[in-house]
Design a protein around this motif. Structure first.
Motif, PDB file in Angstrom:
ATOM      1  N   GLY A 157      -0.082  26.663 -37.490  1.00  0.00           N
ATOM      2  CA  GLY A 157      -0.309  25.588 -36.522  1.00  0.00           C
ATOM      3  C   GLY A 157       0.981  24.878 -36.160  1.00  0.00           C
ATOM      4  N   MET A 158       1.847  24.675 -37.159  1.00  0.00           N
ATOM      5  CA  MET A 158       3.139  24.025 -36.901  1.00  0.00           C
ATOM      6  C   MET A 158       4.057  24.921 -36.075  1.00  0.00           C
ATOM      7  SD  MET A 158       3.852  22.060 -40.508  1.00  0.00           S
ATOM      8  CE  MET A 158       5.350  21.256 -39.953  1.00  0.00           C
ATOM      9  N   LYS A 160       3.005  27.182 -33.850  1.00  0.00           N
ATOM     10  CA  LYS A 160       2.449  27.147 -32.488  1.00  0.00           C
ATOM     11  C   LYS A 160       2.803  25.853 -31.764  1.00  0.00           C
ATOM     12  CE  LYS A 160      -1.489  30.173 -33.427  1.00  0.00           C
ATOM     13  NZ  LYS A 160      -2.943  30.249 -33.653  1.00  0.00           N
ATOM     14  N   ALA A 161       2.828  24.755 -32.520  1.00  0.00           N
ATOM     15  CA  ALA A 161       3.153  23.455 -31.915  1.00  0.00           C
ATOM     16  C   ALA A 161       4.667  23.232 -31.806  1.00  0.00           C
ATOM     17  CB  ALA A 161       2.523  22.326 -32.739  1.00  0.00           C
ATOM     18  N   LYS A 162       5.447  24.249 -32.204  1.00  0.00           N
ATOM     19  CA  LYS A 162       6.908  24.201 -32.159  1.00  0.00           C
ATOM     20  C   LYS A 162       7.484  23.113 -33.075  1.00  0.00           C
ATOM     21  CE  LYS A 162       7.212  26.294 -27.635  1.00  0.00           C
ATOM     22  NZ  LYS A 162       7.703  26.229 -26.285  1.00  0.00           N
ATOM     23  N   ARG A 163       6.767  22.847 -34.181  1.00  0.00           N
ATOM     24  CA  ARG A 163       7.251  21.903 -35.183  1.00  0.00           C
ATOM     25  C   ARG A 163       7.919  22.649 -36.337  1.00  0.00           C
ATOM     26  NH1 ARG A 163       8.989  17.905 -34.508  1.00  0.00           N
ATOM     27  NH2 ARG A 163       8.472  16.981 -36.501  1.00  0.00           N
ATOM     28  N   ASN A 165      10.172  26.342 -36.926  1.00  0.00           N
ATOM     29  CA  ASN A 165      10.808  27.483 -36.286  1.00  0.00           C
ATOM     30  C   ASN A 165      11.279  28.464 -37.364  1.00  0.00           C
ATOM     31  OD1 ASN A 165      12.357  29.310 -34.891  1.00  0.00           O
ATOM     32  ND2 ASN A 165      13.637  27.790 -33.866  1.00  0.00           N
TER      33      ASN A 165
END
Length: 199
Positions: A157-158, A160-163, A165
């Motif tokens: 989820g992180m 996908k949310a670009k939190r 990398n």
């Protein structure tokens, strides 16, 4: 005539701990403990820690994990009738105990704080991927794999949310002037060591 009361530990806290001079102002009302979201889980709530300092119980205070329970919510500061900077004192005591090597081993908050600081100090910005991996694998490889598998949906989820990398494993982002940043940290440490007689 009774002998004059001396408490070297109170004086030590006043001199060496952030906002330590406020400890003697605590009137033991217990509002801090009642206001703390983690209040029932403290071995010694703040007002008890302050009384123990005034009673000279140095080892018990500095080896306690109570200071590490503070979540910095500031409820205690807002509600304290004497406006004591309780949160700052708790963090100051934790830092002082850590620097003296007296803080409890394997205390989760201390472990996280150390991982976070070491991560931040490398590049001037937190590398979320390395920090997460450091937390997952702090108890060994096998436990790290279990932790990572248990948290895989959060991790994806992180991403996908670009939190988070995955490429940060190979360096990540940082401040532009890393040498200047490290020099600043070194100088700040020297000043603090000198001010607190750690030098």
């Amino acid at each position: 005539m009774s002998e004059k009361y001396h408490n070297n530990f109170l004086k030590e806290v006043e001199e060496m701990v952030e906002e330590g001079e406020w400890v003697k102002m605590c009137m033991q009302c217990g509002v801090c403990a009642g206001s703390c979201p983690l209040g029932p889980h403290w071995a010694h709530p703040p007002q008890e820690i302050f009384m123990m300092i005034r009673a000279g119980k140095r080892e018990e205070v500095l080896r306690s994990d109570s200071m590490w329970m503070c979540t910095s919510c500031y409820n205690c500061v807002v509600r304290c009738p004497r406006k004591l900077p309780i949160t700052h004192i708790m963090h100051g005591l934790a830092n002082y105990a850590h620097r003296l090597g007296l803080s409890p081993k394997n205390q989760p908050t201390q472990q996280f704080a150390t991982l976070f600081w070491n991560n931040l100090a490398q590049t001037g910005r937190v590398n979320e991927l390395k920090l997460s991996l450091g937390i997952y694998f702090k108890d060994g490889f096998a436990q790290g794999v279990k932790n990572a598998m248990a948290m895989q949906s959060v991790g994806l989820g992180m991403v996908k949310a670009k939190r988070l990398n995955p490429m940060e494993l190979f360096g990540g982002h940082g401040v532009k002037d890393k040498a200047g940043f490290h020099a600043m940290l070194k100088k700040a440490r020297e000043i603090e060591d000198r001010r607190k007689n750690f030098a």
